[in-house]
Design an enzyme around this catalytic site. Structure first.
Site, PDB file in Angstrom:
ATOM      1  N   THR A  42       8.689   1.972   8.408  1.00  0.00           N
ATOM      2  CA  THR A  42       9.485   2.803   7.513  1.00  0.00           C
ATOM      3  C   THR A  42       9.064   2.603   6.064  1.00  0.00           C
ATOM      4  O   THR A  42       8.390   1.639   5.715  1.00  0.00           O
ATOM      5  CB  THR A  42      10.987   2.481   7.629  1.00  0.00           C
ATOM      6  OG1 THR A  42      11.199   1.102   7.270  1.00  0.00           O
ATOM      7  CG2 THR A  42      11.500   2.745   9.029  1.00  0.00           C
ATOM      8  N   TYR A  77      19.139   4.595  -0.916  1.00  0.00           N
ATOM      9  CA  TYR A  77      18.085   4.316   0.074  1.00  0.00           C
ATOM     10  C   TYR A  77      18.137   5.383   1.146  1.00  0.00           C
ATOM     11  O   TYR A  77      19.177   5.623   1.751  1.00  0.00           O
ATOM     12  CB  TYR A  77      18.337   2.931   0.680  1.00  0.00           C
ATOM     13  CG  TYR A  77      17.344   2.455   1.711  1.00  0.00           C
ATOM     14  CD1 TYR A  77      16.469   1.419   1.421  1.00  0.00           C
ATOM     15  CD2 TYR A  77      17.296   3.003   2.983  1.00  0.00           C
ATOM     16  CE1 TYR A  77      15.564   0.951   2.367  1.00  0.00           C
ATOM     17  CE2 TYR A  77      16.392   2.555   3.931  1.00  0.00           C
ATOM     18  CZ  TYR A  77      15.531   1.528   3.623  1.00  0.00           C
ATOM     19  OH  TYR A  77      14.644   1.067   4.555  1.00  0.00           O
ATOM     20  N   HIS A 132      17.433  -4.444  15.742  1.00  0.00           N
ATOM     21  CA  HIS A 132      16.592  -3.662  14.837  1.00  0.00           C
ATOM     22  C   HIS A 132      15.188  -4.234  14.634  1.00  0.00           C
ATOM     23  O   HIS A 132      14.276  -3.510  14.223  1.00  0.00           O
ATOM     24  CB  HIS A 132      17.279  -3.546  13.471  1.00  0.00           C
ATOM     25  CG  HIS A 132      16.986  -2.259  12.762  1.00  0.00           C
ATOM     26  ND1 HIS A 132      15.767  -1.627  12.825  1.00  0.00           N
ATOM     27  CD2 HIS A 132      17.752  -1.483  11.963  1.00  0.00           C
ATOM     28  CE1 HIS A 132      15.809  -0.519  12.104  1.00  0.00           C
ATOM     29  NE2 HIS A 132      16.988  -0.413  11.582  1.00  0.00           N
TER      30      HIS A 132
END
Length: 784
Positions: free
Chosen positions: A614, A601, A485
């Site tokens: 993001t 979230y 990630h």
């Protein structure tokens, strides 16, 4: 192959008669072609750098300006207003290229024209950046366009209809390269502290009672008045200096400094097409897919991929795509680093406890799918056993980062272990050949969940979790990805995956027996086994990391399902955003599951800004909780419930747009917290905000970023999206993909060790919540 032949291209033997030289003409030919290919890449990068550097100008436009200047001079018209004569007088006198008046005049006009051209490029770039800073269009409903947006979009009819936004199009060419817009993208703005605090308090109001909220208000006010002004100044200063005031800190502190295992906690997975199957032959599917991946990488290197455009016209930042290939996360004791290479000509492969190095090129030529199929079949047929300690070696990447860093330093810093590890870390990506078969069977609900579990963690030692992504191949030809990630977010890997699956299905194809088209070259050297010398001490560390990873994997409950009653077709009839519809349904499902609301979230992208990643959308709002409570009471009319739902949906859409346009809450507070740590300033408010657990972490999976086929003509060419592990030990991780007009895929994760969560139970609540909300609009029967 060139790399294989280089070792034998030049040999010599010492004899009594002297030194006997032997040259392999074929090997030297491959070495020569490899060098030519390398130089071609360098020249392409130089050319692209020049074209990108002058965008939206071009060499052609430069020549046009020069010709216009020269032509006007022949017509005795001085469009330079005397500047050409001034430049001519400043040129040095004497011999050489300046000796004739005609040469000096032409050179002066060329210098003037170049200056005009460069000034024009600068003007156009700044104008484009100013236009891209305007985001008012995002907050306006169709048919209610403001005058400012009309000017920006030229006319309201074009705004509603064709989507041709001429003010932007006039400032960008028809064929931009991948990174053409990078320097024209605006920087992410730093929000005002007062606005962030106000939005934060609004987001936690439905989660706190009056006393808790009053206490939080006092903490927030104290922070805003006393501590924040100093922190904000440093943050604004960074925003002036850096390309993005968030992204580098986000990558370092959220990802690279994390010391817990990447597996489950950070890495995520992506599924294959699940409703169709192109072939059952494992090696053949890999041949086509990997060929398509390297074709994509070639386009990436040459910047031939079109930039992703919001609504077809507003460019998204492409910087995350730079590290898609040839990238590995290197473990460190305090922090990891991302190692990215400009090129890699091989992939690392794992099968039955053995590691292989498989070359992707023969000289300068990319191997064809049939050649790659043959190479993978050779690996599958290889009967050799694993070396001592080799089978579970990859468990080091699945365990704690500190333990992996220490083991890497102690046991892999020299000799054959270093060489073998470098072959993995310097590979384009990692390939795992599994012996098991997984796929989605609509008649077997558990099949999708088992497939997801295999992609999320496998058996904890058959994935290299440090690579930018691992391509996972099952015995039945089904595929999937496990992605690290830190280097990028899910839409980036999704872009690659859409291209690869579309190329596999519609451009490469298979024979009737399921093999790649064409005949392979049997003269290719087989893949190389990597050699290890793993001592007992290292094997003990590997086993320890494996036990940590296995305990983590065994604790993950994953429930994946396809929701068939309806998709975005029905949701559009409810006159709301599909994302808002699902998010409100998740709030209703969570309240039914846990009997309370929680901090939620939802990931939103900020790629309309340079190097944006993001932002968080806090989906649990006062409006959504009011709707949920009214639904639970059961005494309200459908009309009242519809009204409450629309208010909640409108609020959610507005929050999502704020997050996309740089007015979010959490990244700003995160950066203020980091500045406070750098300055040694204590803030009880920031400490509490950053410690709040996200018990419901959600994400919508992007799709159709590349239009390689018509989804209406090929409705079964659907991937099921992907998923991730739960963020909180007592929470849920939910990813969903609104896959078409009539279906939605959900991936829900939780932990068995928590007595409060159950992924399948929550999934059933989601199903019921979606149907109950659809029933308010009295249209579900047409989709049943």
């Amino acid at each position: 192959m060139a790399e294989a032949h280089q070792a034998v291209a030049f040999q010599f033997t010492v004899t009594p008669d002297g030194v006997d030289f032997r040259l392999s003409r074929e090997a030297l030919k491959h070495v020569y072609l490899s060098g030519i290919n390398s130089w071609k890449k360098r020249l392409i990068r130089i050319k692209n750098g020049i074209l990108r550097g002058v965008y939206p100008g071009s060499p052609t436009s430069w020549l046009v300006v020069i010709m216009a200047t020269v032509g006007s001079s022949f017509c005795n018209v001085d469009i330079s207003l005397g500047l050409v004569s001034c430049i001519q007088r400043c040129l040095p006198q004497g011999c050489g290229p300046y000796q004739t008046p005609q040469t000096r005049a032409l050179l002066s006009m060329a210098i003037f024209s170049t200056g005009v051209w460069v000034t024009g490029i600068f003007f156009f770039r700044q104008t484009l950046k100013l236009l891209l800073c305007y985001h008012g269009w995002m907050f306006e409903m169709h048919g209610k366009t403001s005058n400012l947006t009309r000017i920006w979009a030229v006319s309201s009819s074009q705004w509603r209809g064709s989507g041709t936004w001429m003010c932007i199009r006039l400032l960008s060419s028809r064929h931009p390269m991948l990174y053409s817009f990078q320097t024209s993208l605006p920087k992410l703005p730093v929000p005002r502290v007062s606005a962030t605090i106000q939005r934060y308090l609004e987001s936690v109001r439905p989660l706190l009672d009056d006393e808790e909220y009053y206490r939080m208000e006092l903490l927030a006010k104290e922070f805003q008045d006393k501590t924040a002004p100093r922190l904000q100044k440093y943050l604004v200063l960074k925003s002036w200096w850096a390309s993005n005031y968030v992204s580098d800190w986000w990558e370092e502190y959220i990802y690279l400094r994390g010391r817990s295992p990447l597996m489950v906690n950070s890495n995520y997975y992506v599924m294959d097409l699940v409703l169709i199957k192109n072939t059952d032959v494992q090696a053949a599917r890999l041949g086509n897919i990997i060929h398509a991946m390297i074709m994509y990488r070639r386009k990436l290197d040459r910047e031939e991929i079109k930039p992703v455009m919001a609504l077809g016209i507003v460019p998204m930042c492409s910087y995350q795509m730079e590290r898609m290939f040839n990238t590995t996360r290197i473990p460190g004791k305090d922090t990891d680093v991302l190692q990215h290479l400009s090129d890699s000509r091989h992939v690392a492969v794992y099968h039955k406890g053995r590691f292989f190095k498989l070359w992707l090129y023969e000289g300068a030529r990319l191997l064809k799918p049939q050649d790659l199929e043959m190479q993978f079949q050779r690996i599958l047929d290889d009967p050799s056993p694993p070396q001592p300690g080799e089978e579970k070696l990859a468990a080091l990447t699945a365990g704690g980062r500190v333990e992996w860093a220490q083991a890497r330093q102690a046991f892999f810093s020299s000799g054959k272990n270093k060489a073998a590890l470098e072959a993995i870390e310097r590979a384009a990506f990692f390939v795992a050949l599994d012996e098991e078969s997984y796929s989605y069977d609509p008649e077997d609900e558990a099949s999708l969940s088992l497939y997801g579990k295999a992609l999320l963690h496998g058996n904890c030692y058959n994935r290299w979790f440090d690579k930018s992504f691992t391509l996972i191949s099952f015995k039945n030809g089904q595929l999937g990805l496990n992605a690290e990630h830190a280097w990028a977010d899910a839409p980036i890997i999704g872009h690659l995956w859409e291209f690869v699956l579309g190329t596999d299905s519609f451009h490469l194809g298979y024979t009737e027996t399921g093999h790649c088209l064409g005949k392979p070259n049997p003269a290719l050297a087989p893949p190389t086994r990597l050699q290890w010398d793993i001592p007992k001490q290292c094997q003990a560390v590997i086993e320890s990391s494996y036990q940590v990873a296995k305990a983590l994997a065994d604790d993950v409950e994953l429930y994946c399902f396809q929701f068939l009653p309806f998709g975005k077709g029905l949701i559009k009839k409810c006159r709301t955003s599909p994302d808002a519809f699902v998010q409100i349904a998740l709030q209703l499902a969570h309240f039914r599951d846990r009997g309370k609301f929680c901090l939620t979230y939802e990931a939103s992208m900020t790629r309309m800004f340079r190097e944006g990643r993001t932002e968080t959308v806090r989906s649990c709002t006062s409006e959504s909780t009011a709707f949920v409570q009214a639904m639970m009471e059961g005494s309200h009319t459908k009309a009242d419930l519809r009204d409450l739902f629309q208010k909640a949906a409108k609020k959610h859409q507005n929050m999502y747009r704020l997050a996309m346009t740089g007015a979010g809450i959490d990244r700003h507070l995160f950066c203020l917290y980091l500045v406070s740590k750098y300055l040694g300033v204590s803030s009880p408010f920031l400490a509490e905000v950053l410690s709040e657990p996200w018990r419901l972490s959600t994400s919508q999976i992007p799709q159709s970023q590349i239009r390689m086929f018509d989804p209406e003509q090929h409705p079964n060419h659907l991937g099921a999206g992907g998923g991730f592990g739960p963020v909180a030990d007592d929470g849920y991780g939910v990813s969903y993909m609104i896959a078409g007009e009539n279906t939605i895929f959900f991936h829900i994760s939780s932990k068995f060790s928590s007595s409060e969560t159950n992924a399948q139970r929550f999934g059933n609540h989601i199903r019921k919540a979606l149907l109950d909300i659809a029933d308010l609009f009295q249209v579900p029967k047409a989709y049943s």
